[in-house]
Design an enzyme around this catalytic site. Structure first.
Site, mmCIF file in Angstrom:
data_model
loop_
_atom_site.group_PDB
_atom_site.id
_atom_site.type_symbol
_atom_site.label_atom_id
_atom_site.label_comp_id
_atom_site.label_asym_id
_atom_site.label_seq_id
_atom_site.Cartn_x
_atom_site.Cartn_y
_atom_site.Cartn_z
ATOM 1 N N HIS A 32 0.831 -1.209 0.000
ATOM 2 C CA HIS A 32 0.000 0.000 0.000
ATOM 3 C C HIS A 32 0.865 1.257 0.000
ATOM 4 O O HIS A 32 0.576 2.228 -0.677
ATOM 5 C CB HIS A 32 -0.926 0.014 1.227
ATOM 6 C CG HIS A 32 -1.871 -1.134 1.250
ATOM 7 N ND1 HIS A 32 -3.138 -1.074 0.697
ATOM 8 C CD2 HIS A 32 -1.731 -2.400 1.715
ATOM 9 C CE1 HIS A 32 -3.736 -2.247 0.839
ATOM 10 N NE2 HIS A 32 -2.903 -3.065 1.463
ATOM 11 N N ASP A 135 -6.153 5.453 0.605
ATOM 12 C CA ASP A 135 -6.050 4.054 0.217
ATOM 13 C C ASP A 135 -7.450 3.448 0.268
ATOM 14 O O ASP A 135 -8.303 3.904 1.027
ATOM 15 C CB ASP A 135 -5.155 3.333 1.219
ATOM 16 C CG ASP A 135 -4.870 1.910 0.799
ATOM 17 O OD1 ASP A 135 -3.779 1.678 0.270
ATOM 18 O OD2 ASP A 135 -5.735 1.033 0.997
#
Ligand code: UDP
Length: 751
Positions: A32, A135
């Protein structure tokens, strides 16, 4: 000298402050964090100032902090600020799924994130935060974004196929009952080929707490102001189109999708690195080595490790194997492997000439970029896939967790970019040594499938790199996105009128140190009435008695007024021109600036003028109904101060202009109308002094405007043409109409 330097540095500080600021919020985990930082690097190149708020690891991990720290180190010097969020203590409850734990862990950071952003704002109030980029595990932050009044975007660091699935998941959830893993037949998702249920992402297979978290994120995707995806048009065109058409989100407008990838951090000249893997690769022949690596969380049980060793040994291939190990049962982050314990006896000795087993975190991007690497046995994590694609290294697909089966399925079946490894998705069955051997040999070109995949990998490497270069599809999308982040500017003009300057603005050339906000030319927007002849106003009643296109209208905006001496010259000019005229004449009493007031005509007009011109002229001493007058068929010319509204009104009505600019930006307008656009006749003015415009010049200008000279004739013709073009722009199908639709869509997406 010192002073000069000081001034320079304060200018550069001011410029930094002026830059559009974005706050990026990666979820924890290398897969991520890395793509978010790559996005940040790209944004910085486009003049954004970036702050990244980072969290600690969601699961205990020995290598996470050091691999993230070295990554952060690599971007030092760029305009990226990292802020560590306060520690959140949430021990992993093993009765819960990893997915549910991660979502809860992230959500617990929301108050800290809100604090951090509030502090950022108060530390430099003159530099507003234009957007939060989240995210996709951080959708609970949309509440905070709304509270703070900052638009929230999602950065989707996986492919468009998974995005289609996420957008469609709430619809699928309502359609399907029971566990997805037990479904008969195939699952239909718009934009994707029919999918065997077992290739769906891990958290979807069983409807447990992990599935509920996954679904809860999916349900919030429509709240995004836009979704940025780490993919590119040429790779996933069909599914991107389907998403854009709104078919994956049937009950809601689909947020704008921005494919800006591949965004990855591959280094140039990997051979220079001092890492032991690279040193070993430096001694191997070109494209000869198979690299095995399974992402940040991939690890195998001891029995599977043995089968891989067997396969590698029997393949006879050179290999570099990043082998980490998961101690114990259940979910935990892998740690460095003790090779003596887990590899078959003698394996390392027997393969010492052609293989290296690396028991730790490997510098994957450097390895993939190394010319000695010829194949990649991968878990098909999206970042790993993009990294191999960039380097033109073909993949043998060995998916393990998350959405990797979906990626692998599409890479093998749809894209021809990976060789298939025959896996038993149903049971816990080991992949036997023979299958590993077959797969590796095929990957390295010993079977037809492998040969094709190797060729396609090279081709897609070029295509992927081309996408992010200037002129490429992702580059263009990125520019659109960069525009989007900045607040919009709506302009009352239209593309056909000012195409060159609008294009230049769009290219960012007028705002070199800052992303240019999106420009929406939606004009001409003016309030012209139909059937002006019906009005009861005295001007209109007078115009009703005049012949077609015979009257010159003089009007100088809300603030235009002349000194008495100039009024006299105008009178002279009008009288000598012999033209019919309607003159809106207001007066400024006294010196200095004041709003004009109604004129007392007897006081300021020369004696006898009104009587002498009674048959052909009207002087209106007050505010005139300009739009009705310009739309009246008796009006044939307009002596105007060139205020922008007045200009658009005359353009709409097809009335040519004699340019007499007075204040504000009117000289610029007049200059361009005369010199660039051919929509106004020039009046010779003395911009330097206070010189009056003489009666003769007024006479000459008015006659010319009414068609008595070549310039006037041309301007009259062009005025008629542009009247049609301007009206066309705001009609359905016109340029401003289309821009307006885009803008309305943008508002609809707004937070
Ligand atoms: N990676 C690495 N060394 C390793 C394992 C992984 O550098 O030993 C990097 C890899 O280059 C990629 C990321 O970790 O950038 C893994 O992301 P991916 O999406 O492939 O898989 P995930 O770990 O998220 O499942």
């Amino acid at each position: 000298m010192e002073q000069v330097q000081e001034t320079r540095s304060s200018i550069s500080r001011r410029r930094r402050r002026m830059k559009a600021r974005l706050v990026l919020l990666p979820a924890p985990g290398t897969g991520h964090m890395t793509p978010m930082v790559e996005l940040a690097k790209y944004l910085v190149q486009h003049n954004f100032s970036i702050t990244i708020l980072t969290m600690g690891p969601a699961f205990p991990s020995s290598s996470y902090s050091s691999s993230i720290a070295s990554y952060i180190e690599s971007v030092v010097g760029l305009d990226i600020t990292f802020i560590d969020l306060p520690h959140v203590d949430l021990p992993f409850d093993r009765t819960k799924s990893a997915m549910a734990h991660l979502s809860l862990f992230v959500e617990k950071h929301n108050p800290h994130i809100k604090n951090a952003i509030t502090q950022l704002r108060s530390s430099s109030p003159s530099a507003p935060i234009h957007a939060l980029v989240l995210d996709f595990f951080m959708t609970s932050m949309f509440d905070v974004a709304v509270e703070l009044g900052i638009p929230g975007y999602i950065y989707f660091a996986s492919g468009a196929a998974l995005l289609a699935l996420m957008l469609y998941l709430p619809t699928l959830d309502a359609k399907i009952t029971g566990h997805y893993k037990d479904l008969e037949g195939e699952v239909e998702i718009p934009g994707l080929p029919p999918l065997p249920p077992l290739v769906l992402p891990g958290p979807m297979l069983v409807r447990d707490d992990g599935y509920q978290s996954f679904l809860s994120h999916a349900l919030r995707f429509p709240e995004a102001k836009g979704i940025i995806v780490n993919t590119f048009g040429e790779l996933e065109s069909a599914v991107l189109e389907t998403i854009d058409e709104g078919r994956c989100l049937p009950d809601h407008p689909t947020p704008p999708i921005y494919p800006v990838g591949p965004l990855i951090g591959v280094k140039e000249k990997p051979e220079m690195s001092s890492n032991a893997c690279i040193k070993w690769l430096n001694k191997q022949p070109l494209a000869s080595v198979v690299f095995l690596c399974f992402g940040s969380m991939g690890a195998f049980p001891a029995a599977q490790v043995k089968e891989i060793a067997l396969g590698l040994e029997q393949s006879g291939c050179r290999f570099l194997w990043a082998l980490r190990f998961r101690p114990g049962e259940g979910f935990s982050m892998p740690s460095d492997a003790n090779l003596d314990e887990i590899l078959p006896e003698g394996f390392l000795d027997r393969t010492v000439e052609r293989g290296l087993v690396w028991p730790s975190w490997a510098p994957q991007t450097e390895i993939l970029a190394h010319p000695a690497v010829g194949g990649f046995v991968s878990h098909c994590g999206w970042n790993s896939f993009l990294e191999s694609l960039w380097c033109g290294v073909p993949v043998l697909a060995w998916p393990l967790y998350a959405e990797q089966r979906l990626n692998a399925f599409l890479l093998v079946k749809e894209l021809g970019l990976a060789v298939e490894l025959r896996l038993d998705y149903k049971g816990e069955g080991l992949v036997k040594g023979e299958e590993v051997e077959r797969g590796v040999r095929c990957l390295m070109g010993e079977c037809e499938e492998g040969k094709k995949v190797r060729k396609r990998a090279k081709e897609f490497s070029e295509i992927g790199k081309g996408a992010v270069e200037e002129g490429g599809s992702s580059f263009a999308t990125f520019k659109r996105l960069a525009h989007q982040f900045a607040p919009a500017i709506i302009v009352n003009t239209f593309a056909e009128l000012e195409s060159a300057v609008l294009e230049t603005i769009d290219e960012g050339r007028c705002l070199p140190d800052h992303p240019t906000p999106p420009i929406y030319p939606v004009g001409p927007l003016i309030g012209i009435k139909e059937n002006p002849e019906m009005s009861s106003n005295a001007c209109i009643k007078w115009l009703n008695k005049q012949p077609l296109a015979s009257v010159v209208f003089l009007c100088f905006g809300s603030m235009g007024a002349f000194p008495a001496a100039q009024v006299k010259e105008i009178v002279l000019g009008l009288e000598q021109s012999g033209c019919r005229f309607l003159w809106a004449l207001r007066f400024r009493s006294g010196e200095g600036f004041s709003m004009p007031s109604d004129a007392i005509l007897d006081e300021i007009l020369p004696e006898g003028f009104l009587d002498r011109t009674m048959e052909r002229g009207l002087v209106w001493p007050s505010w005139a109904p300009q739009t009705e007058i310009l739309a009246h068929p008796a009006v044939g010319g307009f002596v105007s101060h060139c205020g922008w509204n007045s200009f658009l009104e005359s353009l709409w009505c097809g009335v040519p202009v004699l340019a007499w600019p007075l204040y504000a930006e009117q000289r610029l307008n007049a200059f361009l109308l005369v010199k660039e656009l051919g929509l106004a006749v020039e009046l010779r003015l003395d911009y330097k002094g206070e010189g009056l415009v003489k009666g003769e010049e007024v006479e000459r200008g008015v006659r010319c405007l009414m068609g008595e000279c070549e310039e006037g004739k041309k301007v009259r013709k062009r005025a008629k043409e542009f009247s049609e073009i301007g009206k066309g722009a705001v009609e359905e199908g016109g340029s401003s109409f289309a821009t307006f639709k885009r803008l309305a869509h943008q508002f609809a997406q707004g937070t």
